[in-house]
Design an enzyme around this catalytic site. Structure first.
Site, PDB file in Angstrom:
ATOM      1  N   ASP A 145       0.858  -1.197   0.000  1.00 44.74           N
ATOM      2  CA  ASP A 145       0.000   0.000   0.000  1.00 44.74           C
ATOM      3  C   ASP A 145       0.888   1.239   0.000  1.00 44.74           C
ATOM      4  O   ASP A 145       0.633   2.217   0.706  1.00 44.74           O
ATOM      5  CB  ASP A 145      -0.945   0.004   1.214  1.00 44.74           C
ATOM      6  CG  ASP A 145      -2.056   1.054   1.093  1.00 44.74           C
ATOM      7  OD1 ASP A 145      -2.298   1.551  -0.040  1.00 44.74           O
ATOM      8  OD2 ASP A 145      -2.674   1.401   2.118  1.00 44.74           O
ATOM      9  N   ASP A 162       2.084   2.124   8.078  1.00 47.17           N
ATOM     10  CA  ASP A 162       0.850   1.510   7.596  1.00 47.17           C
ATOM     11  C   ASP A 162       1.142   0.180   6.901  1.00 47.17           C
ATOM     12  O   ASP A 162       0.867   0.016   5.715  1.00 47.17           O
ATOM     13  CB  ASP A 162       0.153   2.483   6.630  1.00 47.17           C
ATOM     14  CG  ASP A 162      -1.351   2.290   6.624  1.00 47.17           C
ATOM     15  OD1 ASP A 162      -1.825   1.364   7.304  1.00 47.17           O
ATOM     16  OD2 ASP A 162      -2.051   3.072   5.939  1.00 47.17           O
TER      17      ASP A 162
HETATM   18  N1  LIG Z   1       4.382   6.238  14.276  1.00 45.42           N
HETATM   19  C1  LIG Z   1       3.784   7.358  13.889  1.00 45.42           C
HETATM   20  N2  LIG Z   1       4.257   8.574  14.282  1.00 45.42           N
HETATM   21  C2  LIG Z   1       3.646   9.715  13.870  1.00 45.42           C
HETATM   22  N3  LIG Z   1       2.542   9.746  13.088  1.00 45.42           N
HETATM   23  C3  LIG Z   1       2.025   8.572  12.667  1.00 45.42           C
HETATM   24  C4  LIG Z   1       2.611   7.334  13.045  1.00 45.42           C
HETATM   25  N4  LIG Z   1       1.880   6.326  12.489  1.00 45.42           N
HETATM   26  C5  LIG Z   1       0.888   6.925  11.803  1.00 45.42           C
HETATM   27  N5  LIG Z   1       0.953   8.272  11.893  1.00 45.42           N
HETATM   28  C6  LIG Z   1       0.031   9.251  11.287  1.00 45.42           C
HETATM   29  O1  LIG Z   1      -1.264   8.692  11.228  1.00 45.42           O
HETATM   30  C7  LIG Z   1      -1.702   8.579   9.864  1.00 45.42           C
HETATM   31  C8  LIG Z   1      -2.521   7.290   9.693  1.00 45.42           C
HETATM   32  O2  LIG Z   1      -1.698   6.172   9.978  1.00 45.42           O
HETATM   33  P1  LIG Z   1      -1.690   4.899   9.036  1.00 45.42           P
HETATM   34  O3  LIG Z   1      -0.826   3.880   9.680  1.00 45.42           O
HETATM   35  O4  LIG Z   1      -1.337   5.316   7.639  1.00 45.42           O
HETATM   36  O5  LIG Z   1      -3.196   4.412   9.140  1.00 45.42           O
HETATM   37  P2  LIG Z   1      -4.399   4.288   8.082  1.00 45.42           P
HETATM   38  O6  LIG Z   1      -4.516   2.822   7.843  1.00 45.42           O
HETATM   39  O7  LIG Z   1      -5.579   4.835   8.798  1.00 45.42           O
HETATM   40  O8  LIG Z   1      -4.014   5.048   6.833  1.00 45.42           O
HETATM   41  C9  LIG Z   1      -0.424   8.632   9.050  1.00 45.42           C
HETATM   42  O9  LIG Z   1      -0.627   9.125   7.753  1.00 45.42           O
HETATM   43  C10 LIG Z   1       0.447   9.552   9.853  1.00 45.42           C
HETATM   44  O10 LIG Z   1       0.153  10.903   9.557  1.00 45.42           O
HETATM   45 MG   LIG Z   2      -2.244   5.189   5.776  1.00 49.12          MG
END
Ligand SMILES: Nc1ncnc2c1ncn2[C@@H]1O[C@H](COP(=O)(O)OP(=O)(O)O)[C@@H](O)[C@H]1O
Ligand SMILES: [Mg+2]
Length: 211
Positions: A145, A162
């Protein structure tokens, strides 16, 4: 969660259809908590990335068990990336649908997604390429992804996030996922004026062990 005790939850960093990510603290250490939504997660999508990944396919199939597995899968994938020294948040713990990991950001704000990064993109692309090659050729994993939304820029380096859907290279659709990843990321950098040729990137990434 056995040993980790959250001191307090600060604020939601992001909220989407499938998860909410919070900034929180364990003592003085900032952490990111990702909570996977159970009722609204798209079930059919999960299936596609679990079935075929031999590490995870023999599990119960009801919705909450599936989401817990998804959470564990993201934890395991983050752990594997870190073991290969590929840039990704360090995972700390998980339980049911809650994942605790390293917070990427400064005291002021979380790290930006690649699409919002305003620094120099040329060196970032060079580093991303190198990391993708280690991911595929050494760790034998496909992100599945990859896009400018799922790469954060932390200390001027690209970090993969993600990774619930990340699959083992033996997954029957692994090559299709890899090509899609390469298509998405090439498109982003090309739009930003960086010369990226998809086939060249594919050949580089699949070109064999880096070390
Ligand atoms: N470890 C992290 N530290 C800081 N921000 C994070 C972290 N993990 C995720 N984020 C923020 O949260 C958002 C959503 O996380 P993500 O893992 O991409 O989940 P989703 O499946 O909802 O897209 C990311 O785009 C980022 O901005
Ligand atoms: Mg994401």
């Amino acid at each position: 969660m056995e040993n980790l005790s959250i001191s307090y939850v600060d604020y939601p960093i992001a909220s989407g259809k499938e998860s909410v990510v919070f900034k929180a603290y364990i003592g003085k250490k900032p952490v990111a908590i990702k909570i996977f939504k159970i009722s609204t997660i798209k079930f059919s999508t999960l299936e596609r990335y679990i079935h075929g990944d031999r590490r995870f396919e023999n599990e119960r199939k009801d919705r909450s068990t599936r989401v817990f597995l998804w959470c564990r899968k993201e934890y395991t994938n983050l752990d594997e990336l870190n073991r290969w020294k590929i840039n990704a948040p360090m995972p700390y713990d998980y339980n049911m649908n809650v994942l605790i990991m390293q917070y990427l950001g400064t005291a002021k704000s979380p790290s930006p997604q690649l699409r919002d990064y305003r620094g120099e993109l040329e060196p970032l692309y060079a580093e991303l390429r190198r990391q993708l090659r280690i991911m595929y050729s050494s760790a034998k994993l496909v992100h599945a992804d990859l896009s400018e939304y799922n790469v954060l820029v932390y200390r001027k380096k690209p970090y993969f996030i993600d990774v619930g859907q990340m699959v083992d290279r033996r997954h029957p659709s692994a090559d299709e996922f890899l090509r899609r990843d390469i298509f998405n990321i090439s498109n982003f950098f090309r739009r930003k004026g960086i010369q990226v040729e998809e086939q060249e990137l594919y050949d580089f990434v699949t070109g064999g062990s880096v070390e």
